[in-house]
Write an enzyme that holds these catalytic residues in place. Structure first.
Site, PDB file in Angstrom:
ATOM      1  N   GLU A  41       0.951  -1.166  -0.054  1.00 24.13           N
ATOM      2  CA  GLU A  41      -0.494  -0.275   0.266  1.00 24.13           C
ATOM      3  C   GLU A  41       0.814   0.745   0.052  1.00 24.13           C
ATOM      4  OE1 GLU A  41      -2.977  -0.536  -0.258  1.00 24.13           O
ATOM      5  OE2 GLU A  41      -3.853  -2.274   0.753  1.00 24.13           O
ATOM      6  N   CYS A  83      -2.582   8.743   2.780  1.00 25.42           N
ATOM      7  CA  CYS A  83      -2.405   8.199   1.681  1.00 25.42           C
ATOM      8  C   CYS A  83      -3.653   9.068   0.943  1.00 25.42           C
ATOM      9  CB  CYS A  83      -2.164   7.223   1.756  1.00 25.42           C
ATOM     10  SG  CYS A  83      -3.536   5.925   2.459  1.00 25.42           S
TER      11      CYS A  83
HETATM   12  P1  NAD Z   1       8.060   4.852   4.432  1.00 28.27           P
HETATM   13  O1  NAD Z   1       8.199   4.194   3.551  1.00 28.27           O
HETATM   14  O2  NAD Z   1       9.554   5.790   5.188  1.00 28.27           O
HETATM   15  O3  NAD Z   1       8.906   3.885   6.060  1.00 28.27           O
HETATM   16  C1  NAD Z   1       7.500   3.142   5.992  1.00 28.27           C
HETATM   17  C2  NAD Z   1       8.060   1.641   7.110  1.00 28.27           C
HETATM   18  O4  NAD Z   1       8.890   1.104   6.499  1.00 28.27           O
HETATM   19  C3  NAD Z   1       8.691   2.027   8.042  1.00 28.27           C
HETATM   20  O5  NAD Z   1       7.966   1.834   8.646  1.00 28.27           O
HETATM   21  C4  NAD Z   1      10.222   2.447   7.683  1.00 28.27           C
HETATM   22  O6  NAD Z   1      10.815   2.343   9.425  1.00 28.27           O
HETATM   23  C5  NAD Z   1       9.685   1.020   7.011  1.00 28.27           C
HETATM   24  N1  NAD Z   1      10.997   0.447   6.200  1.00 28.27           N
HETATM   25  C6  NAD Z   1      11.823   1.533   5.594  1.00 28.27           C
HETATM   26  N2  NAD Z   1      13.096   1.547   5.291  1.00 28.27           N
HETATM   27  C7  NAD Z   1      12.796   0.046   4.918  1.00 28.27           C
HETATM   28  C8  NAD Z   1      13.441  -0.863   3.716  1.00 28.27           C
HETATM   29  N3  NAD Z   1      14.525  -0.500   3.445  1.00 28.27           N
HETATM   30  N4  NAD Z   1      13.024  -2.019   4.596  1.00 28.27           N
HETATM   31  C9  NAD Z   1      11.829  -2.178   5.013  1.00 28.27           C
HETATM   32  N5  NAD Z   1      11.349  -1.664   5.611  1.00 28.27           N
HETATM   33  C10 NAD Z   1      11.441  -0.096   6.171  1.00 28.27           C
HETATM   34  O7  NAD Z   1       6.939   5.430   4.237  1.00 28.27           O
HETATM   35  P2  NAD Z   1       6.851   6.934   5.905  1.00 28.27           P
HETATM   36  O8  NAD Z   1       7.314   7.972   5.528  1.00 28.27           O
HETATM   37  O9  NAD Z   1       6.652   6.248   7.119  1.00 28.27           O
HETATM   38  O10 NAD Z   1       4.705   6.784   5.603  1.00 28.27           O
HETATM   39  C11 NAD Z   1       5.145   7.564   4.751  1.00 28.27           C
HETATM   40  C12 NAD Z   1       4.078   6.970   2.847  1.00 28.27           C
HETATM   41  O11 NAD Z   1       3.211   5.804   3.808  1.00 28.27           O
HETATM   42  C13 NAD Z   1       3.870   8.277   2.214  1.00 28.27           C
HETATM   43  O12 NAD Z   1       4.055   7.593   0.871  1.00 28.27           O
HETATM   44  C14 NAD Z   1       1.720   7.243   2.179  1.00 28.27           C
HETATM   45  O13 NAD Z   1       1.418   8.052   1.142  1.00 28.27           O
HETATM   46  C15 NAD Z   1       2.270   6.145   2.937  1.00 28.27           C
HETATM   47  N6  NAD Z   1       1.299   5.175   2.902  1.00 28.27           N
HETATM   48  C16 NAD Z   1       0.332   5.134   2.140  1.00 28.27           C
HETATM   49  C17 NAD Z   1      -0.597   4.313   2.310  1.00 28.27           C
HETATM   50  C18 NAD Z   1      -1.975   2.956   1.733  1.00 28.27           C
HETATM   51  O14 NAD Z   1      -2.652   2.758   2.225  1.00 28.27           O
HETATM   52  N7  NAD Z   1      -1.403   3.165   0.064  1.00 28.27           N
HETATM   53  C19 NAD Z   1      -0.891   4.696   3.689  1.00 28.27           C
HETATM   54  C20 NAD Z   1      -0.429   5.214   4.644  1.00 28.27           C
HETATM   55  C21 NAD Z   1       0.748   5.473   4.761  1.00 28.27           C
END
Ligand code: NAD
Length: 491
Positions: A260, A294
């Site tokens: 997502e 999002c």
């Molecule tokens: P992010 O991708 O920076 O981090 C998300 C999670 O992934 C965190 O727990 C982080 O620690 C972990 N992570 C980071 N790098 C990783 C890796 N290499 N391997 C495994 N895990 C890793 O996202 P964010 O800044 O926390 O959230 C914001 C983003 O999330 C925005 O782009 C938003 O649109 C998206 N989002 C999407 C939805 C949806 O349902 N489509 C819902 C909410 C947020």
């Protein structure tokens, strides 16, 4: 749960592995986005902790938890929902400490929705329908039926923007069908997951059914977890670039992923729309949770005949928003999650300033008190900006939108669908035939007509294009978290 400091309670977020809380050698601090004070001390899981969590989850899935009757498992998850309600205030405080959102939002949405999510999926798992087929051909007669079993170990990786509800949306269905779960909340919002671990402990789930590992992404718990060969499903919510990284990691052992990811969501306002509703709805869809959902609208296309009226109305709505701390009187919008994220949002506002016209906002509000140490930003509306600007093509994830006029339905559809993202779209129109016709032409996982953020957890949810892969919600979640076998009996 926490330790006291001069500036109030500091939550200690430990890892929870195999039914026991565990300290780590390395810790980091989580700062309040409201005033910069330390709100949590987080124990960062290392590779050995993650390995132990995966093995514990496997053992639970192969043992007591996976083999428990559905009736018992459903009852235990119902108990979890009750305990979340019993610790309502703890969850609210933790969510406010991490995110700084208005208290009413956490009270009315995040915490009740999390409890509901456990009840819903516990119930759905109990009524998960199977399929049978009768096969008849010359000389062959057979009956086929479908068997489902838990996928095994589920890695649930959540972002910071709605930490509680998004984590629950993964772990509730995964647990409901008997998987062992390893949850990794965002480093920016670790607190509610920590209390959730206490709730699972108190509810009496078998050791290892739920595990919690804290940390970051690369070279930390997130990457250790997705790379672990013992993980059978990865459900990830976060940025598109991170999702691509997770997918590469999952491909090593051909593991299914549900991603997502980000969005650059459009809204179309037709000339026949109820304009007051469209303005109020767009103000909400652009600025709710400081634009950090999002599903938020960042691109708005308005029929030229109503364009000026719309921009004037949206500007007034933005300027009337009360920005502040969770308990400020009448507060409607809190801060961004962190100073770091604010730097990113401000860099996009700089692009907007160069490429277009800032109608309102564009900077940082001044409070002349501790809130100036926080991560607040003004709600911002941009016009007269080329569709090729990075402000229009890339996800900002803040309280921002650009508004542009269109002349024909065809043009509106072309503008709205020009993005590589495809999470959600909104259509505002008083003409049902047109609204449904246009809804059918949107390139997104969800289309809302004359509304926004009505999310029924039973419906399949998930984007297209850069917004992700797979569907979660209702039975779609249960499908993702189970392995299916076709048993064919020759008669
Ligand atoms: P992010 O991708 O920076 O981090 C998300 C999670 O992934 C965190 O727990 C982080 O620690 C972990 N992570 C980071 N790098 C990783 C890796 N290499 N391997 C495994 N895990 C890793 O996202 P964010 O800044 O926390 O959230 C914001 C983003 O999330 C925005 O782009 C938003 O649109 C998206 N989002 C999407 C939805 C949806 O349902 N489509 C819902 C909410 C947020």
């Amino acid at each position: 749960m926490g330790i006291s400091s001069e500036n109030g309670e500091v939550l200690v977020a430990r890892n929870y592995i195999g039914g026991a809380f565990r300290d780590a050698q390395s810790t980091f601090e989580k700062h309040s986005p409201v005033d910069g004070r330390v709100v949590a001390l987080v124990h960062e899981a290392d590779a050995a902790d993650v390995n132990d969590a995966v093995l514990a989850a496997r053992a639970a899935c192969d043992g007591d938890w996976g083999s428990m009757s559905q009736r018992e498992r459903t009852a235990l998850l119902g108990k979890v929902a009750g305990l979340i309600e019993a610790r309502f205030d703890d969850f609210v405080e933790a969510e406010l400490a991490d995110t700084g959102r208005p208290r009413a939002a956490a009270r009315e949405f995040d915490v009740p929705r999390t409890a509901d999510t456990f009840r819903l999926f516990a119930g759905l798992a109990g009524s998960y329908p199977g399929q049978t087929w009768q096969t008849e051909a010359p000389g062959i007669s057979a009956v086929n039926y479908q068997l489902r079993r838990p996928a095994g170990v589920v890695a649930a990786i959540a972002p910071w923007n709605m930490p509680m509800v998004l984590l629950a949306f993964k772990i509730a269905p995964a647990l409901a069908v008997g998987n062992g779960v390893v949850a990794k909340p965002s480093e920016e919002a670790p607190s509610t997951a920590s209390i959730m671990a206490e709730v699972f402990d108190e509810a009496g789930l078998p050791a290892g059914a739920f595990n919690l590992v804290n940390g970051f992404g690369i070279d930390s718990a997130g990457a250790f977890l997705t790379a672990h060969p013992g993980v059978n499903r990865i459900s990830f919510t976060g940025e598109t670039r991170t999702g691509a990284h997770v997918m590469r990691s999952a491909s090593e052992r051909v593991r299914p992923v549900s991603l997502e990811l980000g969005g650059k969501n459009p809204a179309i306002v037709f000339e026949d729309a109820d304009l007051a509703a469209a303005i109020a709805g767009t103000a909400r869809s652009a600025f709710y949770n400081c634009g950090q959902v999002c599903l938020c609208t960042e691109r708005v296309y308005v029929h030229r005949s109503r364009y000026e009226e719309f921009v004037t109305g949206l500007k007034a709505a933005a300027e009337n928003l009360v920005i502040g701390a969770p308990d400020d009187p009448g507060v409607q919008m809190g801060p961004l999650i962190s100073r770091k994220h604010r730097e990113r949002v401000l860099s996009y506002l700089e692009i907007a300033r160069q490429d277009g016209n800032i109608v309102t906002g564009g900077g940082v509000p001044q409070f002349a008190d501790a809130r100036d140490n926080g991560a607040f930003v003004q709600p911002t509306i941009v016009t007269d900006i080329p569709e090729s600007s990075r402000f229009v093509t890339e996800e900002v994830f803040g309280p921002v939108c650009h508004v542009a006029p269109f002349d024909t339905e065809e043009e509106a559809v072309a503008l709205a669908t020009a993005s590589e993202y495809g999470l959600v779209s909104v259509v505002w129109s008083g003409n049902t035939s047109r609204a449904l016709r246009v809804a059918g032409r949107m390139r997104s996982g969800v289309v809302w007509v004359n509304g926004w953020l009505i999310r029924d957890l039973r419906t399949p949810f998930g984007g297209v294009g850069l917004s992700g892969i797979g569907k979660e919600g209702g039975y779609a979640s249960l499908d993702f978290y189970t392995d299916q076998t076709n048993v064919c009996v020759k008669l």
